[in-house]
Design an enzyme around this catalytic site. Sequence first.
Site, PDB file in Angstrom:
ATOM      1  N   HIS A 235       0.815  -1.215   0.000  1.00  0.00           N
ATOM      2  CA  HIS A 235       0.000   0.000   0.000  1.00  0.00           C
ATOM      3  C   HIS A 235       0.847   1.263   0.000  1.00  0.00           C
ATOM      4  CE1 HIS A 235       0.207  -0.311   4.556  1.00  0.00           C
ATOM      5  NE2 HIS A 235       0.247   1.004   4.448  1.00  0.00           N
TER       6      HIS A 235
ATOM      7  N   ASN B 208      -9.304  -5.043   6.230  1.00  0.00           N
ATOM      8  CA  ASN B 208      -8.466  -3.966   6.739  1.00  0.00           C
ATOM      9  C   ASN B 208      -8.697  -3.760   8.234  1.00  0.00           C
ATOM     10  OD1 ASN B 208      -6.682  -1.802   6.716  1.00  0.00           O
ATOM     11  ND2 ASN B 208      -8.204  -0.338   5.994  1.00  0.00           N
ATOM     12  N   TRP B 209      -7.612  -3.679   9.007  1.00  0.00           N
ATOM     13  CA  TRP B 209      -7.645  -3.516  10.460  1.00  0.00           C
ATOM     14  C   TRP B 209      -8.247  -4.737  11.179  1.00  0.00           C
ATOM     15  CZ3 TRP B 209      -4.784   0.516  11.700  1.00  0.00           C
ATOM     16  CH2 TRP B 209      -4.777   1.662  10.891  1.00  0.00           C
TER      17      TRP B 209
ATOM     18  N   ASP C 229       1.183  -7.779   2.023  1.00  0.00           N
ATOM     19  CA  ASP C 229       1.302  -6.332   1.859  1.00  0.00           C
ATOM     20  C   ASP C 229       2.779  -5.933   1.734  1.00  0.00           C
ATOM     21  OD1 ASP C 229       0.903  -3.619   1.795  1.00  0.00           O
ATOM     22  OD2 ASP C 229      -0.412  -3.558   3.535  1.00  0.00           O
TER      23      ASP C 229
ATOM     24  N   ASN D 117      -9.251   3.637   4.085  1.00  0.00           N
ATOM     25  CA  ASN D 117      -8.412   3.218   5.199  1.00  0.00           C
ATOM     26  C   ASN D 117      -8.678   4.075   6.432  1.00  0.00           C
ATOM     27  OD1 ASN D 117      -6.098   1.728   6.374  1.00  0.00           O
ATOM     28  ND2 ASN D 117      -5.096   3.711   6.297  1.00  0.00           N
TER      29      ASN D 117
ATOM     30  N   GLY E 264       2.524   5.781   9.431  1.00  0.00           N
ATOM     31  CA  GLY E 264       3.901   6.168   9.148  1.00  0.00           C
ATOM     32  C   GLY E 264       4.834   4.997   9.352  1.00  0.00           C
ATOM     33  N   ASN E 265       4.459   4.091  10.272  1.00  0.00           N
ATOM     34  CA  ASN E 265       5.207   2.846  10.444  1.00  0.00           C
ATOM     35  C   ASN E 265       4.920   1.858   9.323  1.00  0.00           C
ATOM     36  OD1 ASN E 265       5.220   3.147  13.924  1.00  0.00           O
ATOM     37  ND2 ASN E 265       7.042   2.552  12.776  1.00  0.00           N
ATOM     38  N   SER E 266       3.897   2.102   8.520  1.00  0.00           N
ATOM     39  CA  SER E 266       3.637   1.210   7.395  1.00  0.00           C
ATOM     40  C   SER E 266       4.915   1.036   6.580  1.00  0.00           C
ATOM     41  CB  SER E 266       2.539   1.786   6.495  1.00  0.00           C
ATOM     42  OG  SER E 266       1.292   1.716   7.114  1.00  0.00           O
TER      43      SER E 266
ATOM     44  N   PHE F 276       2.468  -3.737   8.812  1.00  0.00           N
ATOM     45  CA  PHE F 276       1.580  -3.046   7.876  1.00  0.00           C
ATOM     46  C   PHE F 276       0.250  -2.634   8.459  1.00  0.00           C
ATOM     47  CE2 PHE F 276       0.339  -7.495   7.197  1.00  0.00           C
ATOM     48  CZ  PHE F 276      -1.046  -7.445   7.048  1.00  0.00           C
ATOM     49  N   ASP F 277      -0.086  -3.058   9.661  1.00  0.00           N
ATOM     50  CA  ASP F 277      -1.422  -2.729  10.159  1.00  0.00           C
ATOM     51  C   ASP F 277      -1.491  -3.012  11.651  1.00  0.00           C
ATOM     52  OD1 ASP F 277      -3.986  -1.811   9.887  1.00  0.00           O
ATOM     53  OD2 ASP F 277      -4.684  -3.414   8.576  1.00  0.00           O
TER      54      ASP F 277
END
Length: 707
Positions: A82, A210-211, A219, A325, A641-643, A659-660
């Site tokens: 993503h 997602n989540w 991802d 998202n 931001g850590n993604s 990623f999540d």
Amino acid sequence: MTRFLSLAVTSLLASTAAHAEEGMWLPRQTPSLAAELKAKGLQLDPATLGDLQKAPMNAIASLGGCSAAFLSPQGLVATNHHCVYGSIQYNSKPGQDYLTDGFLAADFAGELPAAPGTRIYVIEDLRDVTRDMNKGVSTRLTGAARYEKMEANRKALVSACEKQPNRRCDVRAYYGGATYFLQQQLEIKDVRLVYAPAGGIGNFGGETDNWMWPRHTGDFGFYRAYVAPDGTSAPYAATNVPYKPKSWLKVATEGVKENDFVMVAGFPGTTSRLVTAAEAKFNFDTMTPVQQQLLNDYSAAIEKATAGDPDATIKYASIIKGADNYKKKYLGEMAGADRIGLAARKEAAEAEYRAWIAADPRRAAMYNPAALDTLVAEANQSALDSVRMGTLGRAQLLSAARNLYRWSKERQKPDAQRESGYQDRDLLPTQQRLTAIERRYVPKVDRALFEQALTEYRKAPAEKRDPALEAKIAELGMDRLYADTKLGDTATRLAWLNKTPAEFEASTDPFIQLAVASYPRDIAREAEAKARAGQLQAARSAYMRGMLAFAEAKGRTLYPDANGSLRFTYGKVTGKAVDGQVWTPFTTAEGLVAKQTGKGEFAAPQKAIDLIKAKDYGRWTAPALGTLPVDFMSTVDITNGNSGSSTLNAKGEFVGLAFDGTLDGVVADWQYDPTINRTIHVDSRFMLWTMDKVDGAQRLLREMGVM
């Protein structure tokens, strides 16, 4: 006072965390965490985590919104699917749908330029500049004067840092402006898309999953950094060569298992754990419901306007993905705040702190909560008005026109006196953002979004809105706006960057006319915001100095909120129990097949399904599971931001990508709770299996040293 505060903060940060797995730590804090890290299982010398000149930390990179890391000596960069999605979208079109089919370059020559404006930032330094930021700053200054003085100090620091070629520097506030650090990074301007798996792997489960947990999403994706033949950073050129990083992460020969120690290193965006109880209450009672609804309406409007139009669907794919998202995240935050009793927790903690202040007249004078409370109330209302009025920025040509006119005005000033974002250092990124519009803009869609935004804009108080802008919109009308503008053409749009204010003011282009009409009110609002920001910095920094002193008196650690600077966090691979369910820490390939429908969000490539059904996992099987892992959970502490942040094992080797989080845990941006906080990672073994067995990316596997 400033020097003493800096030393006090360093001393305070040396204490052990109340919750060992909570906190986004600065690299400089590693010596004080050494015993805890070793006890948890770290096999490296903890001091290496604080050295930005050595691996693993100097292999960590930023994409300016996502995190990443080098995985080869040839500048190969791993991050989330993503995070490269915008570049996949930018290079896609009907008949060449990389969003669905994925992309793999056969060789260096086949690697595609990333979306305009894409950058890779390589961390070099993070140093304390609190004293420099506070030069000439005193309590006698008005809010506006304080803001301007500190902004001048910030620009001087950045300018001095950026005298080094190809560096991107920034000064960030910690503890509400009680402390400041300058972050220095090498800016790599030529970034190319190397590999992204099919959407049915990279985005398997889509918004439905997602989540959520269990998760079965691969991802991940790869960029490559390119530089000029002499090794200097340069814009895209066919003669550029792969960048050679000082360090790169070794890919682990063995993956992780349950209860293993893991770390994540990256650039977390923003958390709000140190805000006041009133700010948290306003956010969840008022602001977040509005933001969630705005995003819900935005997403629905894009879907409606692009329906049945493949070209428009591709052009708005990354925009709608981002909106979806966040709208889901906001729902999770609101539910999580209720679940953990966030308001009561904040109020209780704040009451204890304020009682400590009130018990000593000297402390009451130094830290003065009342000053902050008054400003917070004003800022809250202003933020709510701004979020509604800011929806006008969704109209891409209006946003571009306003940006262009502001450039023409700012260029009348010496560079050092220009507003941030309009200095010479910002010109190339601006040109690239303006260029990127060409593949993310469809007039009928933009018009629909503009009309929807106007509806929201008019819900703001009349005294906050801009009568000149509204009058000009009414005079021109939507038909003329989109029929008569030439800003939809990229060359025309870019040419306006070189025009004077007088040329803007004489223009007959309707969007340029809107920009000119809205400028006076925009500047007035900006002046109000600056004055408020100066006042808030003075009040909040004092309040936070008190909070630091209170924490020290209690023997507690008070780590800084995330702010986009390099951090690391650590924890262990583990699941959790959730209301009668047991979430095991790993998902497997068989679980992916169980979800597979072959349609919509659950349509993995048939080749992947066939390989899984045949249990053709090769060397990528996890011995403890007896099958191929897909994703895993851990207790590491992350946020947006850590993604794309690399997940490291106890030896500092690459074992996956964060990623999540889970929906019930996204409230961690406001309050960490170890019972619900979990991070989801794509397992490196699933990445490597996909590359090896599904997509034939052996070239990259050899480059990474795993074949």
